[in-house]
Design an enzyme around this catalytic site. Sequence first.
Site, PDB file in Angstrom:
ATOM      1  CG  HIS A  62      -4.601  -1.022  -6.316  1.00  0.00           C
ATOM      2  ND1 HIS A  62      -3.358  -1.447  -6.707  1.00  0.00           N
ATOM      3  CD2 HIS A  62      -4.403   0.121  -5.628  1.00  0.00           C
ATOM      4  CE1 HIS A  62      -2.438  -0.589  -6.270  1.00  0.00           C
ATOM      5  NE2 HIS A  62      -3.045   0.369  -5.624  1.00  0.00           N
ATOM      6  CG  ASP A  86      -0.065   3.010  -6.690  1.00  0.00           C
ATOM      7  OD1 ASP A  86      -1.177   2.818  -7.202  1.00  0.00           O
ATOM      8  OD2 ASP A  86       0.160   2.855  -5.474  1.00  0.00           O
ATOM      9  CD  GLU A 106       0.112  11.311  -4.984  1.00  0.00           C
ATOM     10  OE1 GLU A 106      -0.480  10.275  -4.718  1.00  0.00           O
ATOM     11  OE2 GLU A 106       1.032  11.796  -4.275  1.00  0.00           O
ATOM     12  N   GLY A 139      -4.495  16.446  -0.154  1.00  0.00           N
ATOM     13  CA  GLY A 139      -5.886  15.981  -0.092  1.00  0.00           C
ATOM     14  C   GLY A 139      -6.659  16.630   1.048  1.00  0.00           C
ATOM     15  CG  ASP A 156      -4.122   4.098  -2.581  1.00  0.00           C
ATOM     16  OD1 ASP A 156      -3.615   3.506  -1.613  1.00  0.00           O
ATOM     17  OD2 ASP A 156      -3.729   3.953  -3.752  1.00  0.00           O
ATOM     18  CB  SER A 157      -3.394   7.949   2.557  1.00  0.00           C
ATOM     19  OG  SER A 157      -3.602   7.079   3.639  1.00  0.00           O
ATOM     20  CG  ASP A 159       1.466   3.152   6.944  1.00  0.00           C
ATOM     21  OD1 ASP A 159       0.304   2.774   6.687  1.00  0.00           O
ATOM     22  OD2 ASP A 159       2.440   2.398   6.935  1.00  0.00           O
ATOM     23  N   PRO A 163       3.607  13.067   5.043  1.00  0.00           N
ATOM     24  CG  PRO A 163       4.106  12.957   2.753  1.00  0.00           C
ATOM     25  CD  PRO A 163       4.674  12.670   4.107  1.00  0.00           C
TER      26      PRO A 163
HETATM   27  N1  SAM Z   1      -1.382   1.388  -0.992  1.00  0.00           N
HETATM   28  C1  SAM Z   1      -0.377   2.044  -0.264  1.00  0.00           C
HETATM   29  C2  SAM Z   1      -0.232   1.595   1.171  1.00  0.00           C
HETATM   30  O1  SAM Z   1      -1.232   1.192   1.757  1.00  0.00           O
HETATM   31  O2  SAM Z   1       0.871   1.617   1.682  1.00  0.00           O
HETATM   32  C3  SAM Z   1      -0.506   3.493  -0.481  1.00  0.00           C
HETATM   33  C4  SAM Z   1       0.057   3.800  -1.830  1.00  0.00           C
HETATM   34  S1  SAM Z   1      -0.177   5.316  -2.555  1.00  0.00           S
HETATM   35  C5  SAM Z   1       1.207   5.302  -3.605  1.00  0.00           C
HETATM   36  C6  SAM Z   1      -0.038   6.560  -1.347  1.00  0.00           C
HETATM   37  C7  SAM Z   1      -0.022   7.940  -1.957  1.00  0.00           C
HETATM   38  O3  SAM Z   1      -0.546   8.895  -1.056  1.00  0.00           O
HETATM   39  C8  SAM Z   1       1.372   8.417  -2.348  1.00  0.00           C
HETATM   40  O4  SAM Z   1       1.412   8.555  -3.741  1.00  0.00           O
HETATM   41  C9  SAM Z   1       1.537   9.750  -1.604  1.00  0.00           C
HETATM   42  O5  SAM Z   1       2.254  10.715  -2.327  1.00  0.00           O
HETATM   43  C10 SAM Z   1       0.085  10.145  -1.379  1.00  0.00           C
HETATM   44  N2  SAM Z   1      -0.150  11.101  -0.284  1.00  0.00           N
HETATM   45  C11 SAM Z   1       0.422  11.131   0.944  1.00  0.00           C
HETATM   46  N3  SAM Z   1      -0.039  12.173   1.662  1.00  0.00           N
HETATM   47  C12 SAM Z   1      -0.947  12.825   0.878  1.00  0.00           C
HETATM   48  C13 SAM Z   1      -1.767  13.981   1.074  1.00  0.00           C
HETATM   49  N4  SAM Z   1      -1.756  14.662   2.208  1.00  0.00           N
HETATM   50  N5  SAM Z   1      -2.584  14.342   0.053  1.00  0.00           N
HETATM   51  C14 SAM Z   1      -2.621  13.641  -1.101  1.00  0.00           C
HETATM   52  N6  SAM Z   1      -1.842  12.563  -1.343  1.00  0.00           N
HETATM   53  C15 SAM Z   1      -1.021  12.147  -0.364  1.00  0.00           C
END
Ligand code: SAM
Length: 282
Positions: A62, A86, A106, A139, A156-157, A159, A163
């Site tokens: 982070h 998170d 998010e 997003g 911060d997505s 993989d 989604p």
């Molecule tokens: N740091 C982590 C990693 O590298 O594995 C990522 C953590 S963070 C919790 C990822 C976030 O991206 C999740 O909360 C997920 O719901 C969100 N996310 C996934 N696809 C998304 C999208 N299309 N638009 C917005 N948020 C998305």
Amino acid sequence: MTKWFSEKLYPSYAQSFGIKRVLFERNTGHQHLIIFENEDMGNVMALDGIIQTTERDEFMYHEMLAHVPLFAHHNPKKVLIIGGGDGGIAREVVRHKQIERIVQVEIDQAVIDMAREYFPRHSNGAFDDPRLEIVIEDGFRFVHETDEKFDVIISDSTDPVGPGEVLFTNDFYRGVRRCLNDKGIFAAQNGVAFMQPEEVTNTWRRFEGIFADRWFYVVPVPTYVGGFMTLAWGSLDTTARQLPIETIEQRFHDSGIETRYYTPEVHKAAFALPRYILDLLH
Ligand code: SAM
């Protein structure tokens, strides 16, 4: 007998965590979310079987994903966070006092709700900061539809499966470019280069012609196994990556921010890529 959570991100290589206690498990409608307690790593979150964050090592990721673009930018006032449910990125962004507005987009409200309950130190109050607006939306859609522009955009997505997949496409990067101010900077989670080399090559190619300056910087995060995680860097200001260390030191000092991983020296050094990563830039 200890129960184990095994992250099977790769076909023949896995990491496992002993589960002390499952705190939460549900299919959110977007993805499968599990939060459990582990003796060494504290509380751990996984989405669709992939580790997202742990209490013990989250600070490295982070701090680097937030502070590198924010200290590289000459005067960030408006920041967009994509994903990051998170709250760890929001926590680091709100520490920059000169920032006036933060929008966090998010897709999954459940991640935010559960992180508030089981990872309170991740957001550490950031979700209640009056400068932060949370938008529950994809997003990808947001960057194409918003009229707002931002100085720094942080992705911060998850993989690039499920989604999160759309957040690694040419179209998404074009959308990001569309809502960046002049001299804006984009930084994004881009996988572990040793284990997911194609993520680096794909992003490298996709950034061409979209950002004036494209590169990667690295941070090792123990629970994102496989060595360095690569963070993608796309900037409209070609000088932001090459700042003299004195400038970064001055900005860091003036901010009064205290960190556990980030330092101006680490900031500068993180852009030096080992040969096996340089070889992926083609
Ligand atoms: N740091 C982590 C990693 O590298 O594995 C990522 C953590 S963070 C919790 C990822 C976030 O991206 C999740 O909360 C997920 O719901 C969100 N996310 C996934 N696809 C998304 C999208 N299309 N638009 C917005 N948020 C998305």
